[in-house]
Design an enzyme around this catalytic site. Structure first.
Site, short mmCIF file in Angstrom:
data_model
loop_
_atom_site.label_atom_id
_atom_site.label_comp_id
_atom_site.label_asym_id
_atom_site.label_seq_id
_atom_site.Cartn_x
_atom_site.Cartn_y
_atom_site.Cartn_z
CE1 TYR A 88 -11.99 -12.10 -34.55
CE2 TYR A 88 -9.93 -10.88 -34.41
CZ TYR A 88 -11.14 -11.25 -33.87
OH TYR A 88 -11.54 -10.77 -32.63
CB CYS A 89 -14.73 -12.06 -40.58
SG CYS A 89 -14.45 -13.32 -41.86
CD1 TRP A 90 -19.18 -17.51 -38.63
CD2 TRP A 90 -18.96 -16.62 -36.60
NE1 TRP A 90 -19.75 -18.38 -37.74
CE2 TRP A 90 -19.64 -17.85 -36.48
CE3 TRP A 90 -18.71 -15.87 -35.46
CZ2 TRP A 90 -20.07 -18.35 -35.26
CZ3 TRP A 90 -19.14 -16.36 -34.23
CH2 TRP A 90 -19.82 -17.59 -34.15
CE1 TYR A 117 -14.67 -15.47 -30.79
CE2 TYR A 117 -16.42 -16.84 -31.70
CZ TYR A 117 -15.77 -16.29 -30.61
OH TYR A 117 -16.22 -16.56 -29.35
#
Length: 344
Positions: A88-90, A117
């Protein structure tokens, strides 16, 4: 493969590819940080993007590819063929997509968290609003120095469900409460840790927690939790005055060995107690009269503050049963007896 938070348990590992700074502020508990851009690289790419989006995208792609290659040679080099990570990222966009694409090309079954996120943070806030009401809390109340935290630890060791808010916040909750060795977590990370613990409780068993104000150091407790614990049954923990003094002298020995730091913390009380009182406390520190100092702190600061707080905030305090302990002694028997009587 796009996945949701409901799929977390289907993966072997959760990988946060955001920058170390973003990761430090908050992350999914248990996730590891394998950034595809460093803190500095993200700033460079972001600044360039405002001027030339194409050039920034090209630069970012090169940096991301280089960092993914580095992780393949180090962080992921010993992962087995059947490894199944969730990335996952932002927002669940390019950074996590790039990592997931490469891992899947290699042959691993990598998932990408839909919404990233931000989706996780939204879920945390929803759970923080709902979870406290599902638990039956029992509040350990009592004056500073009576050993509430030690009793809470003893209860946990005896098999009770406990919520150590000061442990999660890395702060003891008073003007002297900052940890000598660890900084407090960011608010969002505290929220994540708290949510994970609340979700693990068995609703059929009580949860023991210390009486707290709305703020522990720099950390703010959620309103839903404060409502739940302030309406809970209470146990009034008591200790003799001499035992409290002895306990505080030992518990705050790190401050007594650092007079400058000790004085700087007490200086925050100048508006409440005045310069003359503060000057006298400084003299006691310099003279090494620790028992006299804590005696005055108890009489003039801690006990009056506790009286105001307990009467105003805990609805069932006047119905609380009393438990007298020696805060410096072995509390295992008291914990087991309390747990037996309350069915925890």
């Amino acid at each position: 493969m796009l996945s949701t938070l409901a799929d977390l348990n289907h993966f072997d590992e959760v990988i946060d590819v955001r920058t170390p700074l973003e990761f430090a502020i908050d992350h999914i508990p248990g996730a590891i940080n394998a950034p595809v851009l460093s803190n500095e690289e993200r700033v460079i790419v972001g600044t360039l993007y405002k001027q030339d989006p194409f050039a920034a995208t090209k630069l970012g792609a090169g940096l991301v590819a280089s960092n993914i290659g580095l992780h393949l040679a180090t962080t992921f080099k010993d992962k087995p063929r059947n490894w199944k990570p969730l990335i996952y990222c932002w927002r669940g966009g390019k950074r996590s997509g790039s990592m997931a694409t490469w891992l899947n090309l290699i042959g691993w079954k990598a998932g990408q968290l839909q919404g990233g996120y931000k989706a996780y943070r939204t879920d945390v806030l929803l759970k923080l609003a709902a979870l406290p009401a599902a638990s039956r809390f029992i509040v350990l109340a009592g004056h500073t120095g009576c050993g509430k935290t030690r009793l809470l630890t003893a209860l946990a060791q005896a098999g009770a469900q406990t919520l150590d808010l000061e442990g999660l916040a890395q702060h003891r909750g008073s003007v002297l409460g900052a940890s000598p060795s660890r900084a407090q977590p960011a608010q969002k990370l505290f929220d994540s840790l708290l949510t994970r613990q609340l979700a693990q409780f068995d609703p059929s068993r009580p949860v023991f927690v210390e009486a707290e104000s709305k703020r522990i150091g720099l950390i703010h407790l959620p309103a839903s939790l404060m409502l739940a614990i302030r309406a809970a049954d209470c146990i009034q923990i008591e200790a003799s005055f001499a035992d409290r003094i002895r306990f505080l002298c030992d518990d705050y020995s790190h401050l007594l060995n650092d007079p400058v730091n000790f004085k700087s913390k007490l200086a925050r009380l100048v508006e409440m107690h005045g310069k003359v009182v503060l000057a006298h406390w400084y003299e006691l520190i310099d003279a090494g009269q620790k028992a006299e100092l804590f005696s005055e702190l108890i009489h003039k600061h801690y006990d009056p503050a506790y009286k105001r707080s307990s009467q105003n905030n805990y609805l069932r305090m006047d119905q609380a049963r009393t438990l007298t302990i020696d805060p410096s002694g072995d509390l295992s028997h008291s914990a087991k007896q309390l747990l037996h009587e309350l069915g925890g």
